[in-house]
Design a protein around this motif. Structure first.
Motif, short mmCIF file in Angstrom:
data_model
loop_
_atom_site.label_atom_id
_atom_site.label_comp_id
_atom_site.label_asym_id
_atom_site.label_seq_id
_atom_site.Cartn_x
_atom_site.Cartn_y
_atom_site.Cartn_z
N ARG A 1 19.38 27.06 36.98
CA ARG A 1 19.56 27.59 38.34
C ARG A 1 20.70 26.82 39.00
NH1 ARG A 1 15.22 30.88 39.78
NH2 ARG A 1 15.67 30.60 42.00
N VAL A 2 21.75 27.53 39.34
CA VAL A 2 23.03 26.95 39.75
C VAL A 2 23.32 27.27 41.21
CG1 VAL A 2 25.53 27.20 39.40
CG2 VAL A 2 24.01 26.94 37.43
N HIS A 3 23.91 26.30 41.93
CA HIS A 3 24.27 26.49 43.33
C HIS A 3 25.67 25.94 43.58
CE1 HIS A 3 20.04 27.43 44.32
NE2 HIS A 3 19.75 26.49 43.44
N ARG A 4 26.50 26.70 44.26
CA ARG A 4 27.83 26.22 44.62
C ARG A 4 27.74 25.18 45.72
NH1 ARG A 4 29.29 31.66 43.67
NH2 ARG A 4 28.78 32.16 45.84
N VAL A 5 28.61 24.17 45.64
CA VAL A 5 28.67 23.11 46.64
C VAL A 5 30.14 22.93 47.05
CG1 VAL A 5 28.07 20.72 47.19
CG2 VAL A 5 26.74 21.97 45.48
N TYR B 1 30.68 14.99 30.40
CA TYR B 1 30.57 16.44 30.39
C TYR B 1 29.13 16.84 30.08
CZ TYR B 1 35.66 16.40 30.22
OH TYR B 1 36.98 16.18 30.51
N MET B 2 28.74 18.03 30.55
CA MET B 2 27.37 18.48 30.37
C MET B 2 27.34 19.99 30.26
SD MET B 2 24.11 17.91 32.91
CE MET B 2 24.01 19.58 33.58
N LEU B 3 26.52 20.50 29.36
CA LEU B 3 26.32 21.94 29.23
C LEU B 3 25.26 22.43 30.21
CD1 LEU B 3 26.28 22.59 25.37
CD2 LEU B 3 28.02 23.34 27.00
N VAL B 4 25.52 23.60 30.78
CA VAL B 4 24.57 24.26 31.67
C VAL B 4 24.16 25.58 31.01
CG1 VAL B 4 24.20 25.27 33.94
CG2 VAL B 4 25.62 23.23 33.70
N PRO B 5 22.90 25.71 30.58
CA PRO B 5 22.47 26.94 29.90
C PRO B 5 22.29 28.10 30.88
CG PRO B 5 20.61 25.48 30.21
CD PRO B 5 21.82 24.72 30.69
N ILE B 6 22.20 29.29 30.34
CA ILE B 6 22.11 30.47 31.19
C ILE B 6 20.79 30.51 31.96
CG2 ILE B 6 21.05 32.08 29.54
CD1 ILE B 6 23.41 34.04 30.51
N LEU C 1 29.56 33.06 33.51
CA LEU C 1 30.15 33.15 34.84
C LEU C 1 29.57 34.34 35.62
CD1 LEU C 1 33.88 32.43 33.94
CD2 LEU C 1 32.28 30.86 35.03
N ALA C 2 29.42 35.47 34.94
CA ALA C 2 28.87 36.65 35.60
C ALA C 2 27.41 36.44 35.98
CB ALA C 2 29.02 37.86 34.68
N HIS C 3 26.66 35.83 35.09
CA HIS C 3 25.23 35.61 35.35
C HIS C 3 25.02 34.72 36.56
CE1 HIS C 3 20.97 34.94 34.53
NE2 HIS C 3 21.19 33.66 34.75
N HIS C 4 25.77 33.63 36.66
CA HIS C 4 25.58 32.67 37.76
C HIS C 4 26.39 33.02 39.00
CE1 HIS C 4 23.16 29.97 35.34
NE2 HIS C 4 24.09 29.92 34.40
N GLY C 5 27.31 33.96 38.88
CA GLY C 5 28.13 34.32 40.02
C GLY C 5 29.09 33.23 40.44
N VAL C 6 29.67 32.54 39.46
CA VAL C 6 30.57 31.42 39.75
C VAL C 6 31.88 31.61 38.99
CG1 VAL C 6 28.71 29.78 40.20
CG2 VAL C 6 29.54 30.09 37.85
N LYS C 7 32.84 30.73 39.27
CA LYS C 7 34.15 30.77 38.63
C LYS C 7 34.48 29.41 38.04
CE LYS C 7 35.87 34.09 42.06
NZ LYS C 7 36.89 34.30 43.13
N VAL C 8 35.30 29.41 37.01
CA VAL C 8 35.83 28.15 36.49
C VAL C 8 36.62 27.47 37.60
CG1 VAL C 8 37.51 27.15 34.89
CG2 VAL C 8 35.85 28.83 34.07
#
Length: 364
Positions: A151-155, A143-148, A92-99
């Motif tokens: 590259r993740v983007h909020r939508v 369900y799918m795993l997202v590794p560290i 969560l910290a690495h990608h800057g996102v929240k559950v």
């Protein structure tokens, strides 16, 4: 560990067992390890590259020793959007996102270590691992795993899932447009008005050139191209695009040609309708080799010929465009299927006779 759901033991997922041998299976919901996110998949688009991979015809890896289809045992699907339901604090910290937030992921999972990654050219990563193709399971699953390394983007959670998943093809389209270096006085031609081509039309229009021209064989898709920003449309089944565009440009030809069909004939068409010193951008994945007269590129016209791959650095712009409502996504995102009908989704993408544009699977 942070979680926002009651974890089930199993899930449904499509698994590749070789060309034309994809099966829906019951698998354990993947366990979250350090640095990973677990998302509940909301939508996954079905791409023409998925179809070519399914048939074993796509030469994705540029290496004759590697298979021309998705790696066996991998779940396909790379045009994805989902909600984070479980994650480690580090992830969560690495990608800057929240559950609980909705995210889309770029399809490539760069290694971070090769020459290209070290130079910031991550979309050309040497190992070239990608969701749904190689070493990382994709989104045709609940369900799918997202590794560290992803590259993740909020939508926005307000978008319909199929619209949100359109961020991936749109980012690819915008990258092709960026490669073209469009200027205000350019006549820009986009070949193909499928999902990628429509995004190219919208991206080209956003660059504010003199004229955007869309080519296709479907009047329905050409109507959509107009709604995406095309100034002129040409149905190439009825009109000679090369002749028509030369008429529109005092005999010179177009300044920019962006190819998004994946059909060999579109390559020759582009070389012939460009003016001297024009720019050709190739985005498509071809199912067979393409042969052209290279003297057109060199001796005749001295063209700039450029490739485009993935959607690097274009994701924020693509998501902003989708969230703005400027695109007719209700008409672009035409077909949605449940996961158990994945084969119907693939067959729908293969059927070019209808009015379907973007086909998606909604696993949950």
């Amino acid at each position: 560990m942070v979680a926002a759901f009651e974890r089930p033991e199993t899930m449904s997922a499509v698994v590749c067992h070789g060309p034309e041998n994809y099966k829906l299976e019951t698998l354990p919901v993947p366990a979250v390890e350090d640095g990973q996110l677990l998302i509940r998949v909301e939508a996954v688009g079905v791409c023409a590259s998925d179809l070519k991979c399914y048939h074993g015809a796509a030469k994705f890896w540029g290496d004759e020793n590697r298979p021309a289809w998705a790696q066996e045992g991998v779940t396909p699907g790379h045009e994805l959007v989902g909600t984070i339901v479980e994650a480690t604090d580090a992830a969560l910290a690495h990608h800057g996102v929240k559950v609980g937030e909705r995210i889309a992921c770029e399809q490539i999972v760069p290694c971070g270590e090769c020459r290209y990654c070290q130079r910031g050219q991550y979309w050309m990563c040497g190992p070239h691992d990608m969701f749904g193709f190689r070493n990382y399971n994709g989104a045709m699953a609940e369900y799918m795993l997202v590794p560290i390394k992803a590259r993740v983007h909020r939508v926005s959670a307000d978008l319909p899932p199929a619209h949100a998943a359109f961020a991936e093809p749109l980012a690819c389209s915008l990258h092709a447009v960026e490669r073209a270096g469009i200027t205000f006085d350019d006549v820009v031609v986009v070949a193909g008005c499928g999902p990628i081509g429509l995004g190219m039309v919208a991206g080209a229009k956003a660059k504010n050139p003199m004229t955007v021209i869309a080519l296709d064989m479907s009047d329905h898709k050409l109507d959509l191209a107009r709604k995406c920003g095309a100034d002129i449309t040409i149905n190439i089944s009825r009109e000679d695009a090369v002749e028509k565009i030369k008429e529109l440009t005092d005999g010179y030809g177009a300044d920019v040609y962006i190819e998004g069909t994946g059909h060999p004939s579109a390559v020759k068409q582009g070389l012939n309708l460009l003016r001297k010193l024009g720019t050709y951008v190739e985005y498509s994945v071809f199912g067979s080799d393409v042969t052209v007269d290279w003297s057109i590129i060199s001796d005749d016209k001295e063209l700039n010929v450029l490739g485009a791959h993935l959607g690097p650095h274009c994701w924020p712009a693509a998501i902003k465009m989708i969230e703005s409502g400027i695109l007719p996504l209700d008409e672009i995102c035409t077909d949605q299927f449940p996961l158990e009908k994945f084969q119907e989704a693939l067959d729908k993408v293969a059927d070019s006779s209808g009015e379907s544009v973007k086909v998606s699977i909604l696993p949950n």
